[in-house]
Design a protein around this motif. Structure first.
Motif, PDB file in Angstrom:
ATOM      1  N   CYS A 155     -36.986 -10.159  24.296  1.00 15.19           N
ATOM      2  CA  CYS A 155     -36.814 -11.577  23.936  1.00 15.19           C
ATOM      3  C   CYS A 155     -36.197 -11.730  22.542  1.00 15.19           C
ATOM      4  O   CYS A 155     -36.788 -11.294  21.550  1.00 15.19           O
ATOM      5  CB  CYS A 155     -38.171 -12.283  23.972  1.00 15.19           C
ATOM      6  SG  CYS A 155     -38.075 -13.992  23.410  1.00 15.19           S
ATOM      7  N   PRO A 156     -35.036 -12.379  22.436  1.00 20.01           N
ATOM      8  CA  PRO A 156     -34.412 -12.527  21.112  1.00 20.01           C
ATOM      9  C   PRO A 156     -35.206 -13.442  20.184  1.00 20.01           C
ATOM     10  O   PRO A 156     -35.038 -13.379  18.968  1.00 20.01           O
ATOM     11  CB  PRO A 156     -33.032 -13.131  21.430  1.00 20.01           C
ATOM     12  CG  PRO A 156     -33.172 -13.738  22.778  1.00 20.01           C
ATOM     13  CD  PRO A 156     -34.228 -12.979  23.504  1.00 20.01           C
ATOM     14  N   GLN A 157     -36.059 -14.270  20.759  1.00 22.01           N
ATOM     15  CA  GLN A 157     -36.864 -15.183  19.946  1.00 22.01           C
ATOM     16  C   GLN A 157     -38.198 -14.568  19.552  1.00 22.01           C
ATOM     17  O   GLN A 157     -38.990 -15.197  18.872  1.00 22.01           O
ATOM     18  CB  GLN A 157     -37.129 -16.491  20.729  1.00 22.01           C
ATOM     19  CG  GLN A 157     -35.890 -17.279  21.103  1.00 22.01           C
ATOM     20  CD  GLN A 157     -35.194 -17.836  19.902  1.00 22.01           C
ATOM     21  OE1 GLN A 157     -34.212 -17.259  19.416  1.00 22.01           O
ATOM     22  NE2 GLN A 157     -35.677 -18.944  19.376  1.00 22.01           N
ATOM     23  N   CYS A 192     -38.428 -21.316  23.076  1.00 21.84           N
ATOM     24  CA  CYS A 192     -37.654 -20.571  24.072  1.00 21.84           C
ATOM     25  C   CYS A 192     -36.244 -21.149  24.123  1.00 21.84           C
ATOM     26  O   CYS A 192     -36.065 -22.363  24.133  1.00 21.84           O
ATOM     27  CB  CYS A 192     -38.340 -20.727  25.430  1.00 21.84           C
ATOM     28  SG  CYS A 192     -37.408 -20.034  26.795  1.00 21.84           S
ATOM     29  N   THR A 193     -35.254 -20.277  24.150  1.00 22.84           N
ATOM     30  CA  THR A 193     -33.873 -20.757  24.145  1.00 22.84           C
ATOM     31  C   THR A 193     -33.192 -20.616  25.502  1.00 22.84           C
ATOM     32  O   THR A 193     -31.973 -20.695  25.610  1.00 22.84           O
ATOM     33  CB  THR A 193     -33.052 -20.047  23.053  1.00 22.84           C
ATOM     34  OG1 THR A 193     -33.327 -18.647  23.121  1.00 22.84           O
ATOM     35  CG2 THR A 193     -33.398 -20.571  21.681  1.00 22.84           C
ATOM     36  N   GLY A 194     -33.973 -20.395  26.525  1.00 21.73           N
ATOM     37  CA  GLY A 194     -33.426 -20.526  27.882  1.00 21.73           C
ATOM     38  C   GLY A 194     -32.672 -19.333  28.432  1.00 21.73           C
ATOM     39  O   GLY A 194     -32.008 -19.450  29.463  1.00 21.73           O
ATOM     40  N   CYS A 195     -32.793 -18.179  27.773  1.00 17.60           N
ATOM     41  CA  CYS A 195     -32.018 -17.014  28.222  1.00 17.60           C
ATOM     42  C   CYS A 195     -32.798 -16.219  29.275  1.00 17.60           C
ATOM     43  O   CYS A 195     -33.135 -15.052  29.067  1.00 17.60           O
ATOM     44  CB  CYS A 195     -31.651 -16.142  27.034  1.00 17.60           C
ATOM     45  SG  CYS A 195     -32.962 -15.990  25.784  1.00 17.60           S
ATOM     46  N   ALA A 196     -33.067 -16.876  30.393  1.00 15.22           N
ATOM     47  CA  ALA A 196     -33.924 -16.293  31.431  1.00 15.22           C
ATOM     48  C   ALA A 196     -33.432 -14.939  31.920  1.00 15.22           C
ATOM     49  O   ALA A 196     -34.227 -14.069  32.297  1.00 15.22           O
ATOM     50  CB  ALA A 196     -34.025 -17.263  32.602  1.00 15.22           C
ATOM     51  N   ILE A 207     -40.362 -17.248  33.833  1.00 12.89           N
ATOM     52  CA  ILE A 207     -40.843 -17.336  32.447  1.00 12.89           C
ATOM     53  C   ILE A 207     -40.209 -18.514  31.714  1.00 12.89           C
ATOM     54  O   ILE A 207     -40.893 -19.307  31.051  1.00 12.89           O
ATOM     55  CB  ILE A 207     -40.527 -16.018  31.699  1.00 12.89           C
ATOM     56  CG1 ILE A 207     -41.289 -14.854  32.326  1.00 12.89           C
ATOM     57  CG2 ILE A 207     -40.849 -16.148  30.212  1.00 12.89           C
ATOM     58  CD1 ILE A 207     -40.899 -13.483  31.769  1.00 12.89           C
ATOM     59  N   CYS A 208     -38.918 -18.626  31.871  1.00 11.46           N
ATOM     60  CA  CYS A 208     -38.178 -19.652  31.124  1.00 11.46           C
ATOM     61  C   CYS A 208     -38.646 -21.057  31.517  1.00 11.46           C
ATOM     62  O   CYS A 208     -38.856 -21.920  30.658  1.00 11.46           O
ATOM     63  CB  CYS A 208     -36.691 -19.451  31.410  1.00 11.46           C
ATOM     64  SG  CYS A 208     -35.632 -20.585  30.587  1.00 11.46           S
ATOM     65  N   ILE A 255     -32.484 -12.569  30.355  1.00 19.58           N
ATOM     66  CA  ILE A 255     -32.912 -11.466  29.487  1.00 19.58           C
ATOM     67  C   ILE A 255     -34.336 -11.024  29.818  1.00 19.58           C
ATOM     68  O   ILE A 255     -34.610  -9.839  29.997  1.00 19.58           O
ATOM     69  CB  ILE A 255     -32.813 -11.880  27.993  1.00 19.58           C
ATOM     70  CG1 ILE A 255     -31.349 -12.093  27.618  1.00 19.58           C
ATOM     71  CG2 ILE A 255     -33.471 -10.840  27.092  1.00 19.58           C
ATOM     72  CD1 ILE A 255     -31.133 -12.531  26.183  1.00 19.58           C
ATOM     73  N   CYS A 256     -35.254 -11.977  29.931  1.00 21.84           N
ATOM     74  CA  CYS A 256     -36.668 -11.587  30.064  1.00 21.84           C
ATOM     75  C   CYS A 256     -37.143 -11.457  31.508  1.00 21.84           C
ATOM     76  O   CYS A 256     -37.994 -10.611  31.800  1.00 21.84           O
ATOM     77  CB  CYS A 256     -37.565 -12.565  29.317  1.00 21.84           C
ATOM     78  SG  CYS A 256     -37.465 -14.258  29.935  1.00 21.84           S
ATOM     79  N   ILE A 265     -44.718 -13.721  24.963  1.00 19.14           N
ATOM     80  CA  ILE A 265     -44.592 -14.204  26.341  1.00 19.14           C
ATOM     81  C   ILE A 265     -45.913 -14.069  27.113  1.00 19.14           C
ATOM     82  O   ILE A 265     -46.341 -15.010  27.788  1.00 19.14           O
ATOM     83  CB  ILE A 265     -43.445 -13.453  27.065  1.00 19.14           C
ATOM     84  CG1 ILE A 265     -42.121 -13.737  26.355  1.00 19.14           C
ATOM     85  CG2 ILE A 265     -43.360 -13.877  28.530  1.00 19.14           C
ATOM     86  CD1 ILE A 265     -40.932 -12.959  26.889  1.00 19.14           C
ATOM     87  N   MET A 322     -42.081 -21.759  30.083  1.00 21.85           N
ATOM     88  CA  MET A 322     -41.983 -22.093  28.649  1.00 21.85           C
ATOM     89  C   MET A 322     -41.612 -23.573  28.475  1.00 21.85           C
ATOM     90  O   MET A 322     -42.111 -24.255  27.578  1.00 21.85           O
ATOM     91  CB  MET A 322     -40.912 -21.231  27.973  1.00 21.85           C
ATOM     92  CG  MET A 322     -41.230 -19.761  27.921  1.00 21.85           C
ATOM     93  SD  MET A 322     -42.632 -19.443  26.848  1.00 21.85           S
ATOM     94  CE  MET A 322     -42.650 -17.655  26.867  1.00 21.85           C
TER      95      MET A 322
HETATM   96  S1  SF4 Z   1     -36.028 -14.073  26.558  1.00 29.73           S
HETATM   97 FE1  SF4 Z   1     -37.438 -15.257  25.283  1.00 29.73          FE
HETATM   98  S2  SF4 Z   1     -36.211 -17.008  24.613  1.00 29.73           S
HETATM   99 FE2  SF4 Z   1     -35.131 -16.095  26.365  1.00 29.73          FE
HETATM  100  S3  SF4 Z   1     -35.909 -17.228  28.182  1.00 29.73           S
HETATM  101 FE3  SF4 Z   1     -37.197 -15.419  27.923  1.00 29.73          FE
HETATM  102  S4  SF4 Z   1     -38.925 -16.163  26.705  1.00 29.73           S
HETATM  103 FE4  SF4 Z   1     -37.287 -17.656  26.478  1.00 29.73          FE
END
Ligand code: SF4
Length: 400
Positions: free
Chosen positions: A382-384, A319-323, A336-337, A325-326, A388, A340
């Motif tokens: 999620c870009p990754q 997870c790259t921390g882009c809360a 979620i972030c 987004i998700c 989830i 993770m």
């Molecule tokens: S979008 Fe994906 S990568 Fe970004 S915080 Fe959410 S789970 Fe992590």
């Protein structure tokens, strides 16, 4: 932060650590007994603060009372940037550093001491600061952080006024924040404020190439904000399950690095990073990280490319921390972030108790909602490409 524990193989690690140690301790032959420091730790300016800090900092998310020898050796090897937080180990991290400073008061002026408050308001921050000063037996903190900022809306004028007041009182020298999620947004906002001296953010080979992070880094550098990287291993060790993992592992081995050391080097390649904060609970890790910091060999471009390729191939592992987004995709209430990150503590760091402690601070009402949510929309964004839903359910099982 306890990520450097991971390495390609025990044999390779020991070989590399031993090679590094030889250059560190010179003729004494025993690092614990080295009475004269044989190292000159590289230093970098911490933004425009006028203060230089060692490129390696001691991450104190552990019971430092049990690490007195490591702290002592860290000072001898000039790992004199110490990071802790009011909440780490229920206060035992700060108390351990206080114990050290009581025993070696002359070292206080050498140490760049950082701690953090998780309080939501300035009244709570004042209480936390006073407690930290008492626990660490010191009159001042070099850099005081708001802990785990995740939105620019937290960077309010009352925090600015509070920081100015505490600086005037001599209780803190510098002020800033740490951030695990939405780092780029927080960093960009901070760069325009003029009252943030330093930021500690997730930064590693997975994050450093994104346009958003590049922009945020540049903006902070231009604003003179000192930057410290954490989570520098990008979620755990390079595994050796696939051909490309073995290839990467083999290349690092040939260069004489562990994968953990190579990842530190990849971060240090960026001169905007003043220091890397990483947990070093024992002498072996301290020695390995100091060896990496001292080693002048640059990580070759080919290895940097391979790391980037590895990041692409394994992106769904981290997870790259882009809360931002998700989380809105599932109504904004499920962290979620953060979950993770707690899973990462348990799985990648092998520290399930830490993951559980954090996870169980999530209100029960929210945890109960976690199981039944439809995470499909979040997964699509999620870009990754993280699974989830599966991971949230795993967290409930493993950490609940
Ligand atoms: S979008 Fe994906 S990568 Fe970004 S915080 Fe959410 S789970 Fe992590």
């Amino acid at each position: 932060m306890n990520e450097t524990i991971h390495c390609l193989s025990r044999r390779g690690f020991l070989k590399t650590a031993a090679a590094g140690a030889a250059s560190i301790i010179g003729a004494s032959g025993n690092p614990a007994m080295a009475s004269q420091p044989q190292v000159t730790m590289p230093m970098r300016p911490f933004g425009k603060t006028g203060i230089d800090v060692p490129i390696l900092s001691f991450g104190g998310s552990l019971n430092t009372s049990l690490s007195m020898l490591v702290l002592r050796q860290a000072v001898k090897w000039s790992v004199t940037y110490w990071d802790t937080a009011n909440t780490y180990m229920g206060g035992r991290s700060e108390k351990g550093m206080g114990k050290y400073l009581e025993k070696y008061p002359a070292d206080r002026k050498r140490i760049f001491l950082v701690t953090k408050s998780h309080a939501w308001d300035t009244e709570g921050m004042s209480e936390d600061l006073n407690l930290s000063l008492e626990r660490m037996q010191t009159d001042y903190i070099d850099l005081y952080f708001m802990h785990s900022v995740s939105s620019s809306s937290e960077l309010t004028e009352d925090k600015k006024a509070w920081a100015e007041k505490k600086k005037a009182e001599g209780k803190i020298r510098l002020f800033g924040f740490s951030t695990h999620s939405n780092m780029e947004e927080c960093m960009l906002a901070a760069s325009g404020l003029g009252w943030i001296d330093g930021i500690m953010m997730r930064y590693n080979y997975r994050l450093m190439h994104t346009d958003d992070m590049r922009r945020a880094m540049d903006a902070c550098s231009q604003a003179g904000i000192g930057l410290t990287a954490m989570k520098s291993q990008g979620g755990g060790q390079v595994k050796t399950d696939t051909e490309s993992e073995l290839k990467l592992a083999g290349r690092f081995m040939k260069k004489g690095f562990t994968d953990a050391q190579a990842k530190l080097k990849a971060v240090w390649e960026h001169s905007n990073i003043a220091s890397i904060c990483t947990e070093m609970p024992n002498m072996t890790l301290l020695m390995s990280n100091v060896a990496a910091a001292m080693d002048k060999t640059k990580l070759p471009a080919r290895e940097m490319d391979l790391l980037q390729q590895y990041a692409r191939e394994t992106r769904s592992d981290c997870c790259t921390g882009c809360a931002a987004i998700c989380e809105p995709a599932v109504g904004g209430h499920i962290p979620i972030c953060d979950v993770m990150r707690y899973l990462m503590y348990a799985r990648s760091y092998g520290d399930r108790p830490r993951g559980r402690i954090h996870f169980q601070k999530i209100p029960l009402r929210i945890r109960q909602q976690m199981a039944g949510r439809d995470y499909g929309p979040a997964e699509q964004r999620c870009p990754q490409k993280m699974a989830i839903g599966r991971l949230m359910r795993a967290a409930l099982k493993e950490l609940g």
